[in-house]
Design an enzyme around this catalytic site. Structure first.
Site, PDB file in Angstrom:
ATOM      1  N   HIS A  26       0.806  -1.233   0.000  1.00 58.66           N
ATOM      2  CA  HIS A  26       0.000   0.000   0.000  1.00 58.66           C
ATOM      3  C   HIS A  26       0.842   1.289   0.000  1.00 58.66           C
ATOM      4  O   HIS A  26       0.687   2.182   0.820  1.00 58.66           O
ATOM      5  CB  HIS A  26      -1.117   0.003   1.051  1.00 58.66           C
ATOM      6  CG  HIS A  26      -0.738  -0.135   2.497  1.00 58.66           C
ATOM      7  ND1 HIS A  26       0.280   0.546   3.100  1.00 58.66           N
ATOM      8  CD2 HIS A  26      -1.314  -0.864   3.475  1.00 58.66           C
ATOM      9  CE1 HIS A  26       0.340   0.233   4.365  1.00 58.66           C
ATOM     10  NE2 HIS A  26      -0.603  -0.617   4.635  1.00 58.66           N
ATOM     11  N   GLU A  82      -6.813  -5.783   9.217  1.00 57.79           N
ATOM     12  CA  GLU A  82      -6.281  -5.393   7.909  1.00 57.79           C
ATOM     13  C   GLU A  82      -6.102  -6.657   7.056  1.00 57.79           C
ATOM     14  O   GLU A  82      -5.782  -7.739   7.566  1.00 57.79           O
ATOM     15  CB  GLU A  82      -4.964  -4.611   8.046  1.00 57.79           C
ATOM     16  CG  GLU A  82      -4.630  -3.907   6.738  1.00 57.79           C
ATOM     17  CD  GLU A  82      -3.577  -2.800   6.850  1.00 57.79           C
ATOM     18  OE1 GLU A  82      -2.985  -2.625   7.933  1.00 57.79           O
ATOM     19  OE2 GLU A  82      -3.352  -2.115   5.833  1.00 57.79           O
ATOM     20  N   TYR A 193       9.588   0.206   9.111  1.00 64.88           N
ATOM     21  CA  TYR A 193       8.206  -0.148   9.470  1.00 64.88           C
ATOM     22  C   TYR A 193       7.640   0.878  10.457  1.00 64.88           C
ATOM     23  O   TYR A 193       6.522   1.367  10.299  1.00 64.88           O
ATOM     24  CB  TYR A 193       8.183  -1.560  10.082  1.00 64.88           C
ATOM     25  CG  TYR A 193       6.806  -2.147  10.111  1.00 64.88           C
ATOM     26  CD1 TYR A 193       6.328  -2.901   9.040  1.00 64.88           C
ATOM     27  CD2 TYR A 193       5.964  -1.932  11.187  1.00 64.88           C
ATOM     28  CE1 TYR A 193       5.046  -3.421   9.051  1.00 64.88           C
ATOM     29  CE2 TYR A 193       4.689  -2.455  11.206  1.00 64.88           C
ATOM     30  CZ  TYR A 193       4.231  -3.192  10.141  1.00 64.88           C
ATOM     31  OH  TYR A 193       2.965  -3.703  10.146  1.00 64.88           O
ATOM     32  N   HIS A 226       4.482  -9.580  11.093  1.00 64.31           N
ATOM     33  CA  HIS A 226       5.380  -9.480   9.931  1.00 64.31           C
ATOM     34  C   HIS A 226       6.815  -9.667  10.405  1.00 64.31           C
ATOM     35  O   HIS A 226       7.192  -9.146  11.464  1.00 64.31           O
ATOM     36  CB  HIS A 226       5.319  -8.087   9.281  1.00 64.31           C
ATOM     37  CG  HIS A 226       3.996  -7.713   8.707  1.00 64.31           C
ATOM     38  ND1 HIS A 226       3.485  -8.280   7.567  1.00 64.31           N
ATOM     39  CD2 HIS A 226       3.082  -6.803   9.106  1.00 64.31           C
ATOM     40  CE1 HIS A 226       2.313  -7.726   7.288  1.00 64.31           C
ATOM     41  NE2 HIS A 226       2.035  -6.834   8.210  1.00 64.31           N
TER      42      HIS A 226
HETATM   43 FE1  FEO Z   1      -1.866  -3.147   9.682  1.00 63.63          FE
HETATM   44 FE2  FEO Z   1       0.098  -5.794   8.734  1.00 63.63          FE
HETATM   45  O1  FEO Z   1      -1.453  -4.743   8.814  1.00 63.63           O
END
Ligand code: FEO
Length: 401
Positions: A26, A82, A193, A226
């Site tokens: 995104h 999400e 990040y 992640h």
């Molecule tokens: Fe806010 Fe990894 O989604």
């Protein structure tokens, strides 16, 4: 079997997916890909924490099947709605028919509205606990870290925190643990990040850290959604970095971010950088058509000053500079000084426009914008050099205050 689960403890496994080839998340550049982490708890009630992005559902189910029949999953916890974590959820619910699916109060709304689910999702409130038989989960709402629905899940029996987006990074790798990856890679990717996802919510990060400390929750394992899992002393490392970034204390560093048409603004940028370096500060020179905005923000994260340059194009600033300023504004950086510079031919509005934007972000501008007509000559470059040196001295004063 082609995809295997990875053991975190005797009864907790990583069962996520590795997305080696995603290059844009995104609008955030992901040169090294990413992972979508899901976790399986082999408790009396077998529980799945989060799922993966929809196209990776089969990879997750195959990893689960490497340790248990996926049909044995009783509970699914959705820590974050999400789509990179919930995309596979509707299909997984249909296929596995778990007894119950849980999410935060806002998560129930988000999942229901997003997927138009027919399955009932049970809402968990902040501080709620859920028995898995021989183990227990505790939930903490972390609104806006990263969406309003976000929560984190703590497995006290294993001192393990499922931290959802928090402490994560976009990094595809064969290694599942942070202690298997070189520290500079970890720090850059975790900072990237933080700068591009969590920075605007820094006050909430500090509040959450305080809350967990008051509750004496010091997890031995931090399992984000992640990137790699943090364990042993690496936990202190990532928690320390988060505290540093959330405080947004400026460092002895200047970022010069700009674009250029006929290299005049580029020449100015390089002369300003030389002045900054002369004052002994770290300097980063980043031309926007050569550098992704998310990499620029990673450098801005701990910089003491952001100096923004643009030529004037059609009475405005260069489009890439406008794009970057819009992006940076949304991320709400704090405690920085700024300045504008650029070359122009006749009208020269860009530097004033940049100054207006920087001021609207609460960035203090100690210098008037530096403009040069057409091509900088030796005198103009000397002015650029002095401009950089003065900005660097101002950063020094503020950092050493
Ligand atoms: Fe806010 Fe990894 O989604």
């Amino acid at each position: 079997m082609e995809f295997k689960a990875v053991k975190l403890t005797d009864d907790v496994y990583w069962v996520g997916a590795v997305d080696w080839n995603i290059r844009d998340f995104h609008g955030y550049s992901t040169e090294k890909g990413t992972t979508y982490n899901a976790y399986l708890i082999l408790a009396d009630r077998v529980t799945l924490i989060d799922t993966v992005k929809a196209p990776f559902k089969q990879e997750m189910l195959t990893r689960i099947a490497s340790v248990i029949d996926p049909g044995e999953i009783s509970y699914i916890i959705s820590n974050h709605a999400e789509m990179d974590h919930s995309g596979a959820l509707p299909q997984v619910i249909t296929e596995l028919k778990p007894e119950r699916v849980f999410a935060s109060v806002m998560g129930v709304k988000a999942l229901s509205e997003h997927y138009h689910l027919k399955t009932e999702i049970t809402a968990l409130k902040d501080g709620d606990e859920l028995s898995l038989g021989n183990m227990k989960l505790k939930f903490f709402e972390t609104r806006m870290l990263h969406w309003p629905d976000s929560m984190i899940t703590y497995l006290g029996e294993r001192n393990l925190l499922f931290s959802q987006d928090g402490f994560g990074m976009h990094l595809a790798s064969g290694e599942r643990f942070a202690d298997q990856i070189e520290e500079p890679v970890l720090k850059w990717e975790a900072a990237k990040y933080y700068a591009n996802i969590l920075l605007p919510y820094s006050p909430l990060v500090l509040k959450l850290a305080e809350r967990l400390s008051v509750l004496d929750i010091r997890p031995e394992i931090i399992a984000p959604d992640h990137g790699p899992v943090w364990r042993s002393n690496d936990n202190d490392k990532i928690i320390g970095w988060y505290q540093e970034w959330a405080r947004q204390l400026p460092q002895l560093k200047v970022v010069i971010v700009y674009d250029t048409m006929w290299q005049s603004t580029d020449l100015m940028a390089r002369a300003i950088a030389d002045g900054v370096a002369e004052a002994g500060l770290s300097v980063k020179v980043m031309r926007l058509r050569a550098t992704d905005r998310s990499d620029v923000m990673t450098e801005v994260l701990d910089a003491g000053a952001v100096i923004v340059g643009s030529p004037t194009l059609n009475n405005g600033m260069f489009p890439t500079v406008a794009d970057f300023l819009t992006y940076m504004k949304g991320l709400k950086p704090k405690n920085k000084i700024g300045a504008a510079f650029g070359s122009y031919g006749w009208s020269g509005e860009a530097t004033e426009m940049i100054s207006t934007e920087l001021k609207s972000m609460g960035i203090e501008l100690p210098e008037v914008p530096l403009r040069v007509k057409y091509v900088p000559d030796q005198d103009a470059l000397a002015r650029c050099w002095e401009f950089g040196r003065r900005m660097a001295e101002l950063v020094k004063e503020r950092v050493e205050e």
